[in-house]
Design an enzyme around this catalytic site. Structure first.
Site, PDB file in Angstrom:
ATOM      1  N   HIS A  57     -49.338 165.730  96.404  1.00  0.00           N
ATOM      2  CA  HIS A  57     -48.850 164.760  97.402  1.00  0.00           C
ATOM      3  C   HIS A  57     -47.745 165.360  98.270  1.00  0.00           C
ATOM      4  O   HIS A  57     -46.989 164.635  98.894  1.00  0.00           O
ATOM      5  CB  HIS A  57     -48.302 163.515  96.704  1.00  0.00           C
ATOM      6  CG  HIS A  57     -49.237 162.881  95.742  1.00  0.00           C
ATOM      7  ND1 HIS A  57     -50.463 162.410  96.124  1.00  0.00           N
ATOM      8  CD2 HIS A  57     -49.127 162.635  94.413  1.00  0.00           C
ATOM      9  CE1 HIS A  57     -51.074 161.903  95.044  1.00  0.00           C
ATOM     10  NE2 HIS A  57     -50.297 162.035  94.003  1.00  0.00           N
ATOM     11  N   HIS A 219     -54.800 159.047  95.223  1.00  0.00           N
ATOM     12  CA  HIS A 219     -55.577 159.981  94.402  1.00  0.00           C
ATOM     13  C   HIS A 219     -57.055 159.844  94.719  1.00  0.00           C
ATOM     14  O   HIS A 219     -57.907 160.234  93.931  1.00  0.00           O
ATOM     15  CB  HIS A 219     -55.362 159.703  92.913  1.00  0.00           C
ATOM     16  CG  HIS A 219     -53.935 159.583  92.540  1.00  0.00           C
ATOM     17  ND1 HIS A 219     -53.284 158.376  92.490  1.00  0.00           N
ATOM     18  CD2 HIS A 219     -53.021 160.525  92.246  1.00  0.00           C
ATOM     19  CE1 HIS A 219     -52.020 158.584  92.150  1.00  0.00           C
ATOM     20  NE2 HIS A 219     -51.833 159.889  92.005  1.00  0.00           N
TER      21      HIS A 219
END
Lengths: 333, 208
Positions: A57, A219
């Site tokens: 991320h 995700h």
């Protein structure tokens, strides 16, 4: 799978090495257990602020370690929660006796690992408060699910709360502020393409040509619906409605917003989307006081974007404007 | 009377059982979770067995605490802290003890269960490992109060855990990643309840 890596097993570790080499003035990396920590930690007489989560991320969270934001970040494997030993060691490394705040995104693994870490830290005499971020309006919040996922508000919280700790606010004040930011922040994302987790070697999900996923998680988790591609205007209308009607926001409100790229979206598109968001906010009588446009909480190479809106007051704006010196955000220094 | 060497045999057995069931547990998890439960459990208990071999514990409490710390560090996901908490709370009940009796066995499992319940905050019927834990601990206590010894207690607990595991199939998940699937989680056996049933079966086979 085409990626700029050496081996799927070494991605996180090798990336940490590069980060440490590139930003030696700001941060240090501990490798076993893995955590990224401010070069000058522990900072005397300051509440420590740490976060952590799966890797993939970036720049969140490691890119937000530095003066005015996080004291440390714990990177897990790609899209996998870090473990309590990382969090415990990071907490010790930033503790100056004023207590430590844990910023946790609402995923079952992250929450349980951070809770376990908090128990271990408290057994060692370090006072810990944890704040869970759950701001994703795409997911139903009910007693019958694990609750909303933690996404973009995390970035805004880390900035605002990091500034508060830097100003010398107490652990309780910093934690209360963090809870307020979470209560007033809302986000939603969408994807044009999937991402590929290096160790999996193939895309997490398949989207047909001309198909998009609305309400995607960071995700690659499914969201509200899979639908045909829409224009930027239609997308921002839809996501803006989902976000602004959720709190609810009302005419006259001030907000800090983020138009965030998922990793594979060019800035030319993100700015175009920001112009649409200004239009949507204006039509509702909402004033955008501050904004971020760029890649801040990504899903590897996914194409797509998310919008975060935080209903703010003067104190939050002042803390927002405080100096910050990290790899991912830098102003006022 | 349960001895330290039986406890060590239980952990070795868990390593063997989870390694053997690695693909099975991961397959259950891929239907309603994130497809890593078997891999994580096998990795964690292999590491736990190795840790006990490398530095032999002095007593049962120390053994369970070493298992707990290893699981917490190596399992990851949600199962690491959940099973880690079971062994941590269980270790507190028998610190410094080289043997435990029926009363000690009941305390070990009821404290471990209380820990996992507090950590995960799941109720019976949420389609989680609690659906195996709750009936197993109840059966264990009942067997003792009706005069059963260690063997009878563990026999009852293992059977109840298996029944609890089977009962998760028709349930709709209300905790963990599977909860986002809602109705779509029906018809799948819960991987956490399955690994818990294996934990009790291994206890029956090694501690009796």
């Amino acid at each position: 799978m085409k990626k700029l890596i050496n081996s799927p097993d070494d991605v996180v570790q090798e990336s940490l090495r590069g980060m440490e080499a590139a930003h030696a003035d700001i941060l240090k990396v501990n490798y076993d257990p893995a955590y990224i920590v401010r070069a000058d930690a522990p900072v005397k007489n300051k509440v420590g602020v740490i976060s952590g989560g799966g890797s993939g991320h970036e720049p969140m969270h490691g890119g937000f370690v530095g003066r005015g934001m996080l004291d440390a970040a714990c990177p897990g494997a790609v899209f996998t929660s870090p473990t309590p030993d990382q969090m415990e060691e990071a907490t010790k490394a930033v503790s100056s006796g004023q207590g430590v705040l844990h910023i946790v995104k609402n995923y079952t693994g992250d929450v349980l690992n951070f809770e376990t870490a908090a128990d271990l830290c408290q057994a060692e005499g370090i006072e810990v408060e944890a704040v869970v971020v759950d701001d994703d309006v795409a997911v139903k919040d009910s007693l019958y699910t694990a609750g909303r996922r933690g996404v973009g508000t995390t970035v805004l919280m880390e900035k605002i709360v990091g500034a508060a700790a830097e100003r010398g606010m107490s652990l309780k004040e910093v934690a209360d502020l963090a809870r307020k930011v979470n209560a007033q922040g809302r986000s939603m994302g969408m994807a044009l393409t999937s991402c590929t987790v290096p160790s999996a070697g193939k895309p997490t999900f398949e989207l047909g040509e001309g198909e998009i996923e609305l309400g995607i998680g960071i995700h690659g988790e499914p969201g509200r619906e899979r639908t045909a591609l829409k224009t930027a205007r239609e997308l921002v209308d839809y996501m803006g409605e989902a976000i602004f009607s959720d709190l609810p926001y009302k005419s006259g409100d001030d907000v800090i917003v983020m138009v965030n790229g998922m990793g594979g979206t060019p800035l030319i598109e993100l700015y175009l989307l920001y112009a649409e968001l200004e239009r949507v906010a204006k039509a509702r009588g909402i004033t955008i006081k501050r904004r971020l446009v760029g890649n801040y909480i990504t899903s590897l190479e996914m194409q797509g974007f998310s919008i975060t809106a935080l209903k703010c007051d003067d104190q939050m704006v002042q803390l927002w404007d405080d100096p910050v010196h990290t790899a991912g955000l830098r102003w006022g220094v | 009377m349960i001895t330290l060497s039986q406890i060590l045999a239980w952990i070795s057995q868990l390593d063997a059982v989870y390694t053997e069931n690695k693909a099975y547990l991961t397959e259950l998890d891929s239907a309603i979770g994130d497809a890593d439960h078997g891999i994580n459990m096998a990795r964690g208990f292999s590491a736990a067995r190795k840790a006990l071999e490398e530095s032999p514990p002095a007593d049962i409490g120390a053994a369970l605490k070493a298992v707990s710390m290893t699981l917490i560090k190596t399992v990851g996901g949600a199962s690491g802290p959940l099973y880690g908490t079971v062994f941590l709370k269980a270790s507190v009940t028998c610190m410094g003890q080289e043997t435990i009796d029926e009363e000690g066995l009941e305390r070990l499992f009821s404290e471990g269960f209380r820990g996992v319940q507090q950590r995960g905050k799941a109720q019976v019927g949420d389609k989680t490992m609690i659906d195996a834990w709750d009936p197993a601990v109840t059966a264990l206590k009942e067997a003792r109060s009706s005069g059963g010894g260690v063997a009878a207690m563990l026999q009852a607990a293992a059977a109840a855990a298996e029944a609890g595991r089977d009962a998760t199939v028709p349930l709709v998940a209300r905790k963990g990643r599977a909860s986002y699937l809602g109705e779509r989680s029906k018809g799948h056996q819960d991987p956490g309840a399955t690994s818990t049933a294996l934990l009790f079966a291994a206890a029956r086979d090694t501690l009796s």
